[in-house]
Design a protein around this motif. Structure first.
Motif, mmCIF file in Angstrom:
data_model
loop_
_atom_site.group_PDB
_atom_site.id
_atom_site.type_symbol
_atom_site.label_atom_id
_atom_site.label_comp_id
_atom_site.label_asym_id
_atom_site.label_seq_id
_atom_site.Cartn_x
_atom_site.Cartn_y
_atom_site.Cartn_z
ATOM 1 N N GLN A 104 0.833 -1.205 0.000
ATOM 2 C CA GLN A 104 0.000 0.000 0.000
ATOM 3 C C GLN A 104 0.866 1.254 0.000
ATOM 4 O OE1 GLN A 104 -3.867 0.867 2.174
ATOM 5 N NE2 GLN A 104 -2.368 1.617 3.631
ATOM 6 N N HIS A 105 1.944 1.239 0.781
ATOM 7 C CA HIS A 105 2.787 2.425 0.872
ATOM 8 C C HIS A 105 3.473 2.712 -0.465
ATOM 9 C CE1 HIS A 105 4.351 5.448 3.586
ATOM 10 N NE2 HIS A 105 5.516 5.343 2.971
ATOM 11 N N VAL A 106 3.938 1.661 -1.136
ATOM 12 C CA VAL A 106 4.562 1.856 -2.444
ATOM 13 C C VAL A 106 3.550 2.428 -3.439
ATOM 14 C CG1 VAL A 106 5.523 0.647 -4.442
ATOM 15 C CG2 VAL A 106 6.380 0.142 -2.153
ATOM 16 N N SER A 114 12.074 12.864 -10.316
ATOM 17 C CA SER A 114 11.292 12.898 -9.076
ATOM 18 C C SER A 114 11.499 11.624 -8.262
ATOM 19 C CB SER A 114 9.801 13.071 -9.395
ATOM 20 O OG SER A 114 9.554 14.325 -9.958
ATOM 21 N N LEU A 115 11.473 10.473 -8.937
ATOM 22 C CA LEU A 115 11.677 9.206 -8.239
ATOM 23 C C LEU A 115 13.088 9.119 -7.644
ATOM 24 C CD1 LEU A 115 9.884 6.806 -10.736
ATOM 25 C CD2 LEU A 115 9.137 7.350 -8.422
ATOM 26 N N LEU A 116 14.095 9.550 -8.412
ATOM 27 C CA LEU A 116 15.474 9.482 -7.941
ATOM 28 C C LEU A 116 15.692 10.374 -6.723
ATOM 29 C CD1 LEU A 116 18.421 8.519 -8.329
ATOM 30 C CD2 LEU A 116 18.750 10.495 -9.821
ATOM 31 N N THR A 117 15.270 11.640 -6.817
ATOM 32 C CA THR A 117 15.501 12.564 -5.706
ATOM 33 C C THR A 117 14.661 12.189 -4.483
ATOM 34 O OG1 THR A 117 13.895 14.080 -6.700
ATOM 35 C CG2 THR A 117 16.218 14.489 -7.142
ATOM 36 N N SER A 118 13.469 11.666 -4.694
ATOM 37 C CA SER A 118 12.664 11.211 -3.559
ATOM 38 C C SER A 118 13.339 10.038 -2.869
ATOM 39 C CB SER A 118 11.261 10.810 -4.023
ATOM 40 O OG SER A 118 10.561 11.921 -4.519
ATOM 41 N N GLY A 119 13.938 9.146 -3.654
ATOM 42 C CA GLY A 119 14.667 8.021 -3.066
ATOM 43 C C GLY A 119 15.872 8.475 -2.270
ATOM 44 N N GLN A 152 16.827 10.846 5.139
ATOM 45 C CA GLN A 152 15.976 10.958 6.319
ATOM 46 C C GLN A 152 16.017 9.682 7.156
ATOM 47 O OE1 GLN A 152 14.848 13.439 7.676
ATOM 48 N NE2 GLN A 152 13.521 14.721 6.443
ATOM 49 N N SER A 153 16.007 8.535 6.512
ATOM 50 C CA SER A 153 15.925 7.266 7.239
ATOM 51 C C SER A 153 17.255 6.864 7.867
ATOM 52 C CB SER A 153 15.448 6.145 6.304
ATOM 53 O OG SER A 153 14.186 6.454 5.766
ATOM 54 N N LEU A 154 18.341 7.010 7.119
ATOM 55 C CA LEU A 154 19.647 6.568 7.600
ATOM 56 C C LEU A 154 20.459 7.691 8.220
ATOM 57 C CD1 LEU A 154 20.595 4.293 4.558
ATOM 58 C CD2 LEU A 154 19.454 3.627 6.689
ATOM 59 N N GLY A 155 20.312 8.885 7.694
ATOM 60 C CA GLY A 155 21.046 10.034 8.204
ATOM 61 C C GLY A 155 22.442 10.135 7.614
ATOM 62 N N PRO A 168 11.714 6.328 9.885
ATOM 63 C CA PRO A 168 11.205 5.835 8.590
ATOM 64 C C PRO A 168 10.314 6.866 7.895
ATOM 65 C CG PRO A 168 10.011 4.815 10.397
ATOM 66 C CD PRO A 168 11.131 5.609 11.017
ATOM 67 N N ILE A 169 10.952 7.912 7.384
ATOM 68 C CA ILE A 169 10.249 9.004 6.717
ATOM 69 C C ILE A 169 10.475 8.881 5.211
ATOM 70 C CG2 ILE A 169 10.136 11.511 6.399
ATOM 71 C CD1 ILE A 169 11.068 11.765 9.312
ATOM 72 N N CYS A 170 9.400 8.887 4.440
ATOM 73 C CA CYS A 170 9.497 8.846 2.976
ATOM 74 C C CYS A 170 9.333 10.256 2.430
ATOM 75 C CB CYS A 170 8.431 7.925 2.395
ATOM 76 S SG CYS A 170 8.686 6.188 2.778
ATOM 77 N N MET A 171 10.307 10.684 1.666
ATOM 78 C CA MET A 171 10.252 12.007 1.061
ATOM 79 C C MET A 171 9.584 11.905 -0.306
ATOM 80 S SD MET A 171 11.663 13.779 3.414
ATOM 81 C CE MET A 171 11.938 15.346 2.629
ATOM 82 N N GLY A 172 8.767 12.886 -0.626
ATOM 83 C CA GLY A 172 8.069 12.873 -1.908
ATOM 84 C C GLY A 172 7.983 14.264 -2.493
ATOM 85 N N THR A 173 7.160 14.411 -3.513
ATOM 86 C CA THR A 173 6.974 15.707 -4.150
ATOM 87 C C THR A 173 5.817 16.444 -3.477
ATOM 88 O OG1 THR A 173 5.602 14.578 -5.783
ATOM 89 C CG2 THR A 173 7.874 15.017 -6.386
ATOM 90 N N ALA A 174 5.836 17.774 -3.582
ATOM 91 C CA ALA A 174 4.816 18.596 -2.935
ATOM 92 C C ALA A 174 3.859 19.167 -3.980
ATOM 93 C CB ALA A 174 5.474 19.726 -2.150
ATOM 94 N N PHE A 175 2.580 18.992 -3.753
ATOM 95 C CA PHE A 175 1.562 19.488 -4.684
ATOM 96 C C PHE A 175 1.407 20.999 -4.618
ATOM 97 C CE2 PHE A 175 0.662 15.055 -4.505
ATOM 98 C CZ PHE A 175 0.029 14.739 -5.691
ATOM 99 N N VAL A 176 1.922 21.619 -3.568
ATOM 100 C CA VAL A 176 1.753 23.056 -3.397
ATOM 101 C C VAL A 176 2.466 23.842 -4.495
ATOM 102 C CG1 VAL A 176 3.763 23.371 -1.886
ATOM 103 C CG2 VAL A 176 1.814 24.903 -1.666
ATOM 104 N N PHE A 177 3.471 23.229 -5.141
ATOM 105 C CA PHE A 177 4.252 23.954 -6.144
ATOM 106 C C PHE A 177 3.700 23.813 -7.562
ATOM 107 C CE2 PHE A 177 7.392 22.814 -2.802
ATOM 108 C CZ PHE A 177 7.652 24.100 -2.361
ATOM 109 N N ILE A 178 2.637 23.050 -7.750
ATOM 110 C CA ILE A 178 2.142 22.793 -9.108
ATOM 111 C C ILE A 178 1.739 24.088 -9.810
ATOM 112 C CG2 ILE A 178 0.286 21.725 -10.439
ATOM 113 C CD1 ILE A 178 0.375 19.386 -8.523
ATOM 114 N N SER A 179 0.929 24.898 -9.168
ATOM 115 C CA SER A 179 0.476 26.149 -9.806
ATOM 116 C C SER A 179 1.628 27.094 -10.127
ATOM 117 C CB SER A 179 -0.559 26.847 -8.923
ATOM 118 O OG SER A 179 -1.730 26.068 -8.842
ATOM 119 N N PRO A 180 2.568 27.343 -9.177
ATOM 120 C CA PRO A 180 3.714 28.197 -9.540
ATOM 121 C C PRO A 180 4.558 27.614 -10.663
ATOM 122 C CG PRO A 180 3.553 27.984 -7.156
ATOM 123 C CD PRO A 180 2.564 27.038 -7.743
#
Length: 198
Positions: free
Chosen positions: A23-25, A57-62, A68-71, A80-92
């Protein structure tokens, strides 16, 4: 599988871990690739460039997730934090890209990333000046801004199935299954409702 709740510090059994992982993937992958797809489609970029944006996006999120996870040194929460893309930047992104091109977006992201990195060391000091009503309003406005795009995707997106009954039937079925699982099951099942509905 039992319907009891899993404790915060408890390690779930392997079947639970597998389902949570799937589910998380699914959820993370959809969120990470959605932003470059939206921006690329809105800017009418060729398919090759949209593919590069998705891969980036996939590479930088990984990389962000590993940091974040290993430090690395003092960087990273080591949780165990997964970094992703932010929807707030879509309009700009779309606004800047439609006027100045994709290069301007990438340059703005580099500068914005540096500024955000510097501010991250002081966020705990300014957090008290941003009450929950402000952050809640921003989240609602972002969601409302994305609703037209969500309805477009529900209708079939850019495909030949746009506006066809089958597109609405598939989206409606996923929504109904999601609601039914959350309303009429307990314990483990609601926590994997997204994976089951998809």
């Amino acid at each position: 599988m039992s319907s009891r709740f899993i404790g915060v510090d408890e390690k779930p059994a392997l079947p639970y871990l597998i389902m949570y992982g799937i589910q998380h993937v699914l959820a993370m992958f959809a969120g990470i690739v959605a932003v470059p797809l939206m921006v690329g489609t809105a800017l009418k970029l060729p398919g090759e460039q949209i593919t590069i944006l998705v891969q980036g996006s996939l590479l930088t999120s990984g990389i962000g997730t590993l940091v974040q996870s290993l430090g690395i040194g003092r960087l990273g929460a080591r949780l165990p934090i997964c970094m992703g893309t932010a929807f707030v930047f879509i309009s700009p992104f779309i606004s800047v890209g439609s006027q100045l091109g994709i290069q301007a977006i990438l340059g703005a992201v580099i500068v914005g990333g540096i500024v955000e990195f510097v501010f991250s060391f002081f966020v705990w000091r300014i957090q008290k000046y941003v009450p929950p009503v402000v952050t809640g309003t921003v989240v609602v406005l972002i969601g409302m801004g994305l609703m037209p795009l969500g309805f477009t995707w529900l209708a079939g997106g850019e495909s030949s199935l746009f506006g066809q009954p089958i597109s609405f039937a598939i989206g409606g079925l996923v929504l109904v299954i999601l609601i039914l699982i959350n309303q009429f099951t307990k314990g483990f099942w609601p926590s994997i409702s997204v994976a089951l509905a998809i």
